[in-house]
Structures are given as structure tokens and as C-alpha cells.
Design an enzyme around this catalytic site. Sequence first.
Site, mmCIF file in Angstrom:
data_model
loop_
_atom_site.group_PDB
_atom_site.id
_atom_site.type_symbol
_atom_site.label_atom_id
_atom_site.label_comp_id
_atom_site.label_asym_id
_atom_site.label_seq_id
_atom_site.Cartn_x
_atom_site.Cartn_y
_atom_site.Cartn_z
ATOM 1 N N LYS A 48 47.248 1.839 -5.877
ATOM 2 C CA LYS A 48 47.902 3.142 -5.698
ATOM 3 C C LYS A 48 47.015 4.253 -6.261
ATOM 4 C CE LYS A 48 50.620 2.814 -9.963
ATOM 5 N NZ LYS A 48 51.966 2.962 -10.561
ATOM 6 N N ARG A 150 63.885 4.021 -14.656
ATOM 7 C CA ARG A 150 63.357 4.776 -13.517
ATOM 8 C C ARG A 150 63.995 4.172 -12.270
ATOM 9 N NH1 ARG A 150 56.864 5.298 -13.857
ATOM 10 N NH2 ARG A 150 57.171 3.177 -13.115
ATOM 11 N N ARG A 235 50.449 -8.157 -11.653
ATOM 12 C CA ARG A 235 50.109 -6.924 -10.942
ATOM 13 C C ARG A 235 49.080 -6.102 -11.724
ATOM 14 N NH1 ARG A 235 55.923 -6.301 -11.154
ATOM 15 N NH2 ARG A 235 55.552 -4.468 -12.469
ATOM 16 N N TYR A 278 34.337 30.801 -21.131
ATOM 17 C CA TYR A 278 35.547 31.594 -21.349
ATOM 18 C C TYR A 278 35.991 31.491 -22.805
ATOM 19 C CZ TYR A 278 35.989 31.968 -16.276
ATOM 20 O OH TYR A 278 35.771 32.240 -14.955
ATOM 21 N N MET A 326 36.373 25.759 -14.209
ATOM 22 C CA MET A 326 36.810 25.144 -12.954
ATOM 23 C C MET A 326 35.697 24.338 -12.306
ATOM 24 S SD MET A 326 38.374 26.939 -9.523
ATOM 25 C CE MET A 326 39.787 27.624 -10.386
ATOM 26 N N ASP A 327 34.469 24.865 -12.329
ATOM 27 C CA ASP A 327 33.359 24.242 -11.612
ATOM 28 C C ASP A 327 32.196 23.847 -12.505
ATOM 29 O OD1 ASP A 327 34.648 24.956 -9.047
ATOM 30 O OD2 ASP A 327 34.107 26.989 -9.645
#
Length: 384
Positions: A48, A150, A235, A278, A326-327
Amino acid sequence: MIRPTVARVDLQAIEFNLRSISSFLSQSGSADPRSPIPDPPRIIAVVKANAYGHGGSEAGLALERAGAAMLACADIEEGVVLRRAGVRIPILVFGALGISDLDGVFEFDLTPTISTPTAAENLAAAVARRRDSAIRPLHCHLKIDTGMNRLGFRHDNLARTLPEIARSEHLAIDAVYTHFATADEPEHAAFDRQRQRFDTAVAALPALGITPALRHAANSAALLRDERVWYDFVRPGLLLYGIVPPPFAATLPLRPALSLHSRIVHVKGIRAGEGTGYGLKSVVDRPATIAIVPAGYADGLDRRMATRSFMLVRGKRVPVVGSVCMDMATIDVTGLDVHTGDEVVIVGQQGDAEIGVREIAAAIGTIPYELLCRVGTRIERVYG
């Protein structure tokens, strides 16, 4: 054109890891480690979330080649992707199906999980609407909630919730399973309570009209922790990709399958009293040399890596400084002879040095699963 930041995925390592787990399951529990145990559990390989960031289709096919009995994914859409890639072994869908488009279950021969009354009703109705008698009844796995709270039918309410499913001519329950909430917390008493509840629930099923032939419960952590929960299938997920779930130590040979690489795009000096990025963080008290790496949080790097984690350049560990943008990210390469174009290893080995996903996760206060799954889609996977 490949971007400077790439993930290299070793499919042979994934195959090796599955075979190593299989060998571990065959030998453990025997008084003589050279004597295999009878009928060891088979492996449901969990792929998954794009195989934990490794690439679902490629990893799924590798695991099929290595001998997985079944694959498991989160939803119908992931199962469809695997089938279209050419996977032929059974595919178990873990997720809730109450509001899903169920056509994919039939068209792509997926094995759904019945984990709620609504899922059971919708699946039975979907089978009844289809005219192809060859698909009746639909083979499913039944999930029992033993304490995680769940998905799943409550272990203490089965006499009320399961008889209708048992009466359905459209559903065939091949297997029953549960999921542990605290498998990776060795001191937590809930694990053993869940095991006992599951055993009790399974014993009660025949009286309710359900006689599944197979049981499964153990994820990677539970597999390492307690042979009593191996049952008929295990699993593993994280173990397949070469990582032992914290806090456990390795008890079987594994090879990390994913490494993350980039290249320096700029080197520059900063003066005493200056910071970078930043917020102008990581203010230095002496002249320093920094290098810019073209990978940031859009690629899956965590912002908390700044000042807490390292990367590898020329076989040396160098700290991540300033802020992960971000990059881009910034590393302190003071004292090293580095140049634009030099390789940077974010995860993996370089020379004798190594930085693993577990190390980074521990440094920033998260789990390896999260870091792997967050490796961004714009990072190309290069398979070998």
C-alpha cells in the site's frame, strides 16, 4: 531529463528481503535452527501507499517473483494499478468499501475485506446484480476489531453483527484477520489482550455460521515479536523494504531497498553573524561554507531535518542547516573540498558512511513509515 534528486530502488533487495523473511519464518520456533518448522506461515506482502514510496507496481512484481502468496493494498484503486502492471497473485484490499465503486473488485479480481456491515451489504448487493454466475460467491476476508478501534467488527459483538453475513449466499469468507495497535510497543499490555481476543473470536465463528480456513494478524513488528500471532499468513510491510520497525533490532538479514540521492547545485560562503534560508536560521559565529541541495519538503524531506539531521558528501556526514524549503535544503560543508555537481546522499550509503531512514526518523521525532511514504512523486524512481 532526470532531475538531480532521484530515488534509487533496488528490486533485488526487495526480493532478497522477502526470501529472508520466509527463511526466518521457516526456522524460528524450531529447537534445532537447522530444522525447518512444519507449515510455516505464508507471506501477504504489503504494498500500500505506493509500496511505502518504493513504487507499487515495480515492488509488487518483484515480490510476486520472490514468492509472495498474496499482495495487500489500501484500496481498490491501488489494486487496479497492480493488476494493470501484470500482477497475477491474489490482491487483498484492506480498506473500507462502504462508499467505493466496487466494479474494480470484480473486473480486476481483487479480494475485498469485509470490515463493516455496510461493506458487507454493498458487496453482497453488487454480487447479486452481476449476471456472471462464475463470480458467485465473492471470496472475502473478514476483519475483527480486537481493540484498535478503527475498522472491523467488534470482537465482543459478533453474535449480533455476523449472522446476516453468514447467511449471505453471495459472500464466502476465506480468511479472518485483525490488526495490532501496539505491536511496536513491547511493554504495552494491549498486544496480548488483542491476541487473546482474536483467538476467542476465531473460536466463536463456526457457531455463527462462518468457517474461514485461514487467519492472519502479524505486521512487521508483530512478526518479530511473537510467533503465536503468525497463524497462517503474516503481513510484513516495512521489513520487505529492508527496515526493522523501531524499537526492534534486526534478527534476520535485510537490505535497505531505497536510497535518496541528489547533487550540489551551488556552494557559497557566509560570514560570521549570518544565517541562511527562511528565518535566517543557523546563524554562524565564524565564516562557513554552505551547499545548496535541490530537494525540499515538496520532495518529501521533513522541515524538522534542519539542525537535527545529516547528509553525506564525499563520504562525510554534514549537518542540514538553515531551513528545509519547498525545493531546496542547505548543508554545512565547511572544511570540505566540495564543488557544484558533487553527489549528496540523503538516505543511503556513500563510501563507509551511511544514513538510514530509522536514524532520520528518530532524530526528528517521527517513524520510518512516514518518511518513506512522503518521498514525492516528482522524484524519479530509478530501478535496479
